[in-house]
Write an enzyme that holds these catalytic residues in place. Sequence first.
Site, PDB file in Angstrom:
ATOM      1  N   ASP A   1       0.825  -1.205   0.000  1.00 38.39           N
ATOM      2  CA  ASP A   1       0.000   0.000   0.000  1.00 38.39           C
ATOM      3  C   ASP A   1       0.863   1.260   0.000  1.00 38.39           C
ATOM      4  OD1 ASP A   1       0.732   0.537   2.660  1.00 38.39           O
ATOM      5  OD2 ASP A   1      -0.997  -0.537   3.464  1.00 38.39           O
ATOM      6  N   LEU A   2       0.189   2.394  -0.042  1.00 35.89           N
ATOM      7  CA  LEU A   2       0.859   3.684  -0.243  1.00 35.89           C
ATOM      8  C   LEU A   2       2.008   3.917   0.727  1.00 35.89           C
ATOM      9  CD1 LEU A   2       0.806   6.520  -1.664  1.00 35.89           C
ATOM     10  CD2 LEU A   2      -0.720   7.247   0.180  1.00 35.89           C
TER      11      LEU A   2
END
Length: 303
Positions: free
Chosen positions: A118-119
């Site tokens: 994820d980010l």
Amino acid sequence: MSGDEEDKGGTETARGERIAKWLARAGVASRRDAERLIAEGRVTLNRRRVETPATFVRPGDAVAVDGRPVAAPGRTRLFRYHKPPGLVTTHRDPQGRPTVFERLPPGLPRLVSVGRLDLTSEGLLLLTNDGALARRLELPAQGWLRRYRVRVYGRLDERDLAALARGVTIDGVAYGPIEAEVDSRRGLISWLTVSLREGKNREIRRVLEHLGLQVTRLIRVAYGPFQLGALPRGAVEEVSPKVLREQLGPEVAPIAARRPPPAAPEAPPAPPAAALPPRRPPRARHAGRDRRPRGGGRRPGRG
């Protein structure tokens, strides 16, 4: 003709390769997404729209997606990438955030990721030009251990961590066994080594939050036999065909003329020693395994 459907006496080898599989090997999309592209009428074979995934491609056929020609699949290639935080693992982001694929060095083939980070997560991300291989490596049935180093904030109860080995259900979602060990602790800040074999969306963050712990940093250091090792942040390194054959079988990495691996981008200056996460002393049986997996076995170790 290349676009005919397979008859009962035919074989995929004789008639060519199913177009969804061909597109996946070409790195366009996973096989499932390739079937969706076909259903949407976005794929052509020899300038004719493909109506069904049961269409076969032969050498010399011209395939296009959205009018853009697709190069025939080459040999299967796999790359290790050290993903920095702040990048989205997607080809296009509706919110306009920077993506992993925008930051890759030039000269690489079209790649898809094996799973995602994820980010705000960082560390090892496997990339391949073969969508079918990406799907295979993502499946829990592969049985590969995924290992992370995780910094958390909060009051730590080692009994709660040990209980994760039996699995846990949170808000109706069942998570499989998770191994979590404490590396170091200073006040309310701790470093953990967390290992799992499934990898549901944001699994580690959700499970640790359930225990009252806030994840402030998450670094993937291994995906099956492939290790992050000393790969600099933002760098890409190709896994050699020999290692691919040893770990995945000879059918995954057919013998072909080897291309030199792409040059890694210039790494940013290393952070000061005080900013690096504390590490436990390496176990003797894993010494020297930070770059390539050893041996011909497919069963991963915990390097």
